[in-house]
Scaffold this motif. Structure first.
Motif, PDB file in Angstrom:
ATOM      1  N   ALA A   1      33.013   3.030  23.183  1.00 51.07           N
ATOM      2  CA  ALA A   1      33.963   3.923  22.513  1.00 51.07           C
ATOM      3  C   ALA A   1      35.223   3.121  22.200  1.00 51.07           C
ATOM      4  CB  ALA A   1      34.284   5.129  23.403  1.00 51.07           C
ATOM      5  N   PRO A   2      36.106   3.648  21.352  1.00 53.49           N
ATOM      6  CA  PRO A   2      37.320   2.911  20.987  1.00 53.49           C
ATOM      7  C   PRO A   2      38.141   2.478  22.193  1.00 53.49           C
ATOM      8  CG  PRO A   2      37.036   4.775  19.524  1.00 53.49           C
ATOM      9  CD  PRO A   2      35.983   4.903  20.574  1.00 53.49           C
ATOM     10  N   ILE A   3      38.680   1.253  22.114  1.00 54.13           N
ATOM     11  CA  ILE A   3      39.589   0.750  23.142  1.00 54.13           C
ATOM     12  C   ILE A   3      40.985   1.211  22.771  1.00 54.13           C
ATOM     13  CG2 ILE A   3      40.529  -1.313  24.240  1.00 54.13           C
ATOM     14  CD1 ILE A   3      37.885  -2.721  23.580  1.00 54.13           C
ATOM     15  N   LEU A   4      41.630   1.965  23.655  1.00 55.63           N
ATOM     16  CA  LEU A   4      42.870   2.661  23.320  1.00 55.63           C
ATOM     17  C   LEU A   4      44.130   1.912  23.739  1.00 55.63           C
ATOM     18  CD1 LEU A   4      41.809   6.314  24.224  1.00 55.63           C
ATOM     19  CD2 LEU A   4      41.585   5.101  22.049  1.00 55.63           C
ATOM     20  N   ASP A   5      44.047   1.055  24.747  1.00 54.44           N
ATOM     21  CA  ASP A   5      45.236   0.332  25.189  1.00 54.44           C
ATOM     22  C   ASP A   5      44.794  -0.907  25.951  1.00 54.44           C
ATOM     23  OD1 ASP A   5      47.897  -0.239  25.486  1.00 54.44           O
ATOM     24  OD2 ASP A   5      48.319   1.296  26.986  1.00 54.44           O
ATOM     25  N   LEU A   6      45.725  -1.857  26.071  1.00 56.90           N
ATOM     26  CA  LEU A   6      45.430  -3.090  26.805  1.00 56.90           C
ATOM     27  C   LEU A   6      46.713  -3.655  27.400  1.00 56.90           C
ATOM     28  CD1 LEU A   6      46.581  -5.402  24.709  1.00 56.90           C
ATOM     29  CD2 LEU A   6      44.365  -5.133  23.645  1.00 56.90           C
TER      30      LEU A   6
ATOM     31  N   THR B   1      41.706  -3.646  29.743  1.00 54.31           N
ATOM     32  CA  THR B   1      41.586  -2.672  28.656  1.00 54.31           C
ATOM     33  C   THR B   1      41.139  -1.323  29.216  1.00 54.31           C
ATOM     34  OG1 THR B   1      39.237  -3.121  28.168  1.00 54.31           O
ATOM     35  CG2 THR B   1      40.878  -4.511  27.072  1.00 54.31           C
ATOM     36  N   VAL B   2      41.541  -0.262  28.509  1.00 60.64           N
ATOM     37  CA  VAL B   2      41.049   1.085  28.825  1.00 60.64           C
ATOM     38  C   VAL B   2      40.515   1.697  27.543  1.00 60.64           C
ATOM     39  CG1 VAL B   2      42.535   1.490  30.806  1.00 60.64           C
ATOM     40  CG2 VAL B   2      43.369   2.055  28.527  1.00 60.64           C
ATOM     41  N   SER B   3      39.529   2.576  27.685  1.00 61.64           N
ATOM     42  CA  SER B   3      38.826   3.057  26.500  1.00 61.64           C
ATOM     43  C   SER B   3      38.482   4.535  26.608  1.00 61.64           C
ATOM     44  CB  SER B   3      37.550   2.242  26.283  1.00 61.64           C
ATOM     45  OG  SER B   3      36.732   2.284  27.438  1.00 61.64           O
ATOM     46  N   ALA B   4      37.976   5.062  25.497  1.00 62.93           N
ATOM     47  CA  ALA B   4      37.656   6.487  25.416  1.00 62.93           C
ATOM     48  C   ALA B   4      36.381   6.854  26.153  1.00 62.93           C
ATOM     49  CB  ALA B   4      37.544   6.902  23.945  1.00 62.93           C
TER      50      ALA B   4
ATOM     51  N   ASP C   1      43.055  11.888  30.274  1.00 65.31           N
ATOM     52  CA  ASP C   1      43.012  13.305  29.905  1.00 65.31           C
ATOM     53  C   ASP C   1      42.549  14.190  31.051  1.00 65.31           C
ATOM     54  OD1 ASP C   1      43.924  12.852  27.376  1.00 65.31           O
ATOM     55  OD2 ASP C   1      41.996  13.122  26.357  1.00 65.31           O
ATOM     56  N   ASP C   2      42.020  13.591  32.130  1.00 61.47           N
ATOM     57  CA  ASP C   2      41.586  14.406  33.264  1.00 61.47           C
ATOM     58  C   ASP C   2      42.751  14.849  34.150  1.00 61.47           C
ATOM     59  OD1 ASP C   2      42.281  12.147  34.707  1.00 61.47           O
ATOM     60  OD2 ASP C   2      40.237  11.624  35.286  1.00 61.47           O
ATOM     61  N   GLY C   3      43.993  14.522  33.742  1.00 60.95           N
ATOM     62  CA  GLY C   3      45.165  14.998  34.466  1.00 60.95           C
ATOM     63  C   GLY C   3      45.539  14.180  35.681  1.00 60.95           C
ATOM     64  N   THR C   4      45.042  12.935  35.758  1.00 57.86           N
ATOM     65  CA  THR C   4      45.369  12.092  36.903  1.00 57.86           C
ATOM     66  C   THR C   4      45.876  10.722  36.440  1.00 57.86           C
ATOM     67  OG1 THR C   4      43.153  11.122  37.107  1.00 57.86           O
ATOM     68  CG2 THR C   4      43.580  13.182  38.306  1.00 57.86           C
ATOM     69  N   VAL C   5      46.632  10.090  37.329  1.00 56.73           N
ATOM     70  CA  VAL C   5      46.990   8.684  37.204  1.00 56.73           C
ATOM     71  C   VAL C   5      46.417   7.980  38.421  1.00 56.73           C
ATOM     72  CG1 VAL C   5      48.889   7.023  37.227  1.00 56.73           C
ATOM     73  CG2 VAL C   5      49.086   9.119  35.890  1.00 56.73           C
ATOM     74  N   LYS C   6      45.713   6.890  38.188  1.00 57.36           N
ATOM     75  CA  LYS C   6      45.117   6.153  39.306  1.00 57.36           C
ATOM     76  C   LYS C   6      45.733   4.765  39.402  1.00 57.36           C
ATOM     77  CE  LYS C   6      40.787   8.692  39.638  1.00 57.36           C
ATOM     78  NZ  LYS C   6      39.312   8.606  39.798  1.00 57.36           N
ATOM     79  N   ILE C   7      45.932   4.327  40.633  1.00 58.90           N
ATOM     80  CA  ILE C   7      46.511   3.025  40.923  1.00 58.90           C
ATOM     81  C   ILE C   7      45.392   2.098  41.393  1.00 58.90           C
ATOM     82  CG2 ILE C   7      48.314   1.802  42.163  1.00 58.90           C
ATOM     83  CD1 ILE C   7      49.329   4.071  40.369  1.00 58.90           C
TER      84      ILE C   7
ATOM     85  N   HIS D   1      37.957   7.115  35.322  1.00 58.47           N
ATOM     86  CA  HIS D   1      38.336   8.521  35.204  1.00 58.47           C
ATOM     87  C   HIS D   1      37.153   9.331  34.679  1.00 58.47           C
ATOM     88  CE1 HIS D   1      42.775   8.115  35.814  1.00 58.47           C
ATOM     89  NE2 HIS D   1      42.554   6.887  35.368  1.00 58.47           N
ATOM     90  N   HIS D   2      37.350  10.647  34.671  1.00 56.80           N
ATOM     91  CA  HIS D   2      36.301  11.549  34.176  1.00 56.80           C
ATOM     92  C   HIS D   2      36.490  11.903  32.706  1.00 56.80           C
ATOM     93  CE1 HIS D   2      34.917  11.962  38.263  1.00 56.80           C
ATOM     94  NE2 HIS D   2      36.083  12.419  38.661  1.00 56.80           N
ATOM     95  N   GLU D   3      37.626  11.511  32.138  1.00 58.94           N
ATOM     96  CA  GLU D   3      37.896  11.795  30.727  1.00 58.94           C
ATOM     97  C   GLU D   3      38.463  10.539  30.061  1.00 58.94           C
ATOM     98  OE1 GLU D   3      37.148  14.442  29.091  1.00 58.94           O
ATOM     99  OE2 GLU D   3      36.567  15.795  30.729  1.00 58.94           O
ATOM    100  N   ILE D   4      38.869  10.683  28.806  1.00 57.38           N
ATOM    101  CA  ILE D   4      39.432   9.569  28.028  1.00 57.38           C
ATOM    102  C   ILE D   4      40.633   8.968  28.754  1.00 57.38           C
ATOM    103  CG2 ILE D   4      40.657   9.019  25.882  1.00 57.38           C
ATOM    104  CD1 ILE D   4      38.926  11.148  24.518  1.00 57.38           C
ATOM    105  N   ILE D   5      40.685   7.633  28.810  1.00 59.21           N
ATOM    106  CA  ILE D   5      41.829   6.942  29.391  1.00 59.21           C
ATOM    107  C   ILE D   5      42.748   6.527  28.249  1.00 59.21           C
ATOM    108  CG2 ILE D   5      42.612   5.098  30.912  1.00 59.21           C
ATOM    109  CD1 ILE D   5      39.805   4.913  32.023  1.00 59.21           C
ATOM    110  N   ASN D   6      43.951   7.033  28.231  1.00 61.90           N
ATOM    111  CA  ASN D   6      44.872   6.820  27.112  1.00 61.90           C
ATOM    112  C   ASN D   6      45.786   5.615  27.271  1.00 61.90           C
ATOM    113  OD1 ASN D   6      44.211   9.224  25.520  1.00 61.90           O
ATOM    114  ND2 ASN D   6      45.112  10.377  27.221  1.00 61.90           N
ATOM    115  N   THR D   7      46.051   5.209  28.499  1.00 60.49           N
ATOM    116  CA  THR D   7      47.155   4.270  28.709  1.00 60.49           C
ATOM    117  C   THR D   7      46.955   3.452  29.976  1.00 60.49           C
ATOM    118  OG1 THR D   7      49.564   4.169  29.026  1.00 60.49           O
ATOM    119  CG2 THR D   7      48.448   6.095  29.881  1.00 60.49           C
ATOM    120  N   ILE D   8      47.561   2.256  29.976  1.00 58.78           N
ATOM    121  CA  ILE D   8      47.525   1.387  31.155  1.00 58.78           C
ATOM    122  C   ILE D   8      48.833   0.602  31.221  1.00 58.78           C
ATOM    123  CG2 ILE D   8      46.345  -0.438  29.853  1.00 58.78           C
ATOM    124  CD1 ILE D   8      45.011  -1.289  32.475  1.00 58.78           C
TER     125      ILE D   8
END
Length: 372
Positions: A113-118, A129-132, A176-182, A153-160
């Motif tokens: 899926a598209p790579i959204l951020d790096l 990288t994080v992706s959809a 988009d799953d409403g969490t931030v993971k470290i 995550h369980h949904e699209i990852i928008n940012t890193i």
């Protein structure tokens, strides 16, 4: 009639060549008013401020022209010599900043899926990288191979975002799953998250504090949530937006937070421990339209002058650069044929990098700021 007398002997002299004054070399471009060699009227000379080959350099052609190759994020590496950009065609392109601006790598099919951020690693030759498709990937740039992939995550990852804390590189991912993971960064890091922060609504942006103790989280509820990762809890929120923040960027001195939003309003919050403003809003900036596509526009701070300027791309296909102290628009930079999705400033020189949905990147030099 008298004869004219003989001419006096010529006065012997020495031919003296006038010395050319010593003029310090200046890196300038001279622009002529005509292409006719007989009419070389000078219009103006442009004082160069960077080591780029030209004031504007286009980086294009690496990503697929058949599929939709929108560029979604671009960043300089910590040295400023290399550039990475990620695309909707699931690839990452690698470029040299300086002449001949080689496209020395294209990492394809990293995800489904598209790579959204790096982000570039701060401690080694690694790219994150994080992706959809919910993946966090770690790429070794010396070999071009993917070291690991984590279904983070369980949904699209928008940012890193990444930081160094006590000698360890830490990553923060927002989804988009409403969490931030470290996560721990590096080649030998574990595949389990160090911590999970519950935001309870889709996350669009994350940013570390300068000391790595706090994480700033932009979310769909129009607020910026501030988490203390030592306590693993939210400590306060930054308000002021009337629509979703699209990105977060920390100033070089660690005192201010830049946040564009889908309302076309860009805020700078004062995040010092004792802010003089009860709302913590330092500046309200207008001029970069977000458009109707709900694109996550990524802003940046200038680094060569200590953060006196900020920049955000827009749906009007331009980049807006403001002076932070006055809030005035310094530049409206054209050149792209689509929405400008991300900008970044060179770490050492007055160079701005932009990428767009038209599939191209532009490197442009601006006037040098006064370092503080």
């Amino acid at each position: 009639m008298s004869k004219r007398g003989p001419s006096p002997p010529p006065v012997e002299g020495v031919l003296i060549k006038r010395a050319k004054p010593d003029v310090p070399p200046s890196n300038q471009i001279v622009i002529s008013s005509s292409n006719d060699p007989r009419n070389k009227g000078l219009v103006r000379s442009v004082q160069r401020t960077s080591s780029l080959e030209a004031p504007i350099v286009s980086l294009a052609g690496a990503h697929s022209e058949i599929t939709q190759a929108e560029l979604l994020s671009c960043r300089f590496d910590p040295t400023g010599r290399n550039i990475a950009a990620c695309s909707a065609d699931r690839s990452v392109s690698l470029w040299r900043t300086y002449p001949p601006n080689t496209n020395y790598g294209l990492l394809s099919n990293l995800t489904k899926a598209p790579i959204l951020d790096l982000q570039w690693s701060l401690s080694s030759s690694i790219l994150y990288t994080v992706s959809a498709d919910h993946l966090l990937a770690t790429i070794d740039l010396t070999t071009g191979q993917r070291l690991r992939k984590i279904r983070a995550h369980h949904e699209i990852i928008n940012t890193i975002d990444r930081t160094m804390a006590a000698g360890t590189e830490l990553l923060a991912t927002g989804s988009d799953d409403g969490t931030v993971k470290i996560w721990e960064g590096g080649e030998e890091a574990a595949k389990q998250a160090v911590a999970t922060l519950e935001v309870k609504c889709p996350v669009t942006s994350v940013c570390w504090s300068a000391d790595g103790a706090n994480v700033y989280v932009g979310a769909l509820d129009n607020e910026i949530h501030v988490f203390d990762i030592r306590k693993n809890e939210q400590v306060y929120t930054l308000k002021g937006h009337t629509d979703t923040p699209t990105s977060l960027s920390l100033s070089p001195n660690g005192s201010y937070l830049l946040s564009p939003s889908l309302s076309s309003q860009t805020l700078i919050h004062d995040i010092r421990p004792f802010s003089p403003s009860p709302t913590r809003i330092h500046r309200v900036l207008q001029g970069a339209p977000a458009g109707f596509e709900n694109t996550l526009l990524r802003g940046a701070w200038s680094k060569d002058d200590g953060g006196q300027r900020v920049a955000v791309g827009g749906a009007d296909r331009t980049v807006t650069i403001w002076e932070v102290e006055s809030g005035k628009i310094l530049y409206k930079l054209p050149g792209h044929k689509g929405t400008v999705t991300a900008v970044d400033f060179h770490p050492k020189e007055p160079i701005i990098l932009t990428c767009s949905k038209d599939g191209t990147m532009l490197l442009g030099e601006i006037e040098a700021g006064m370092a503080i």
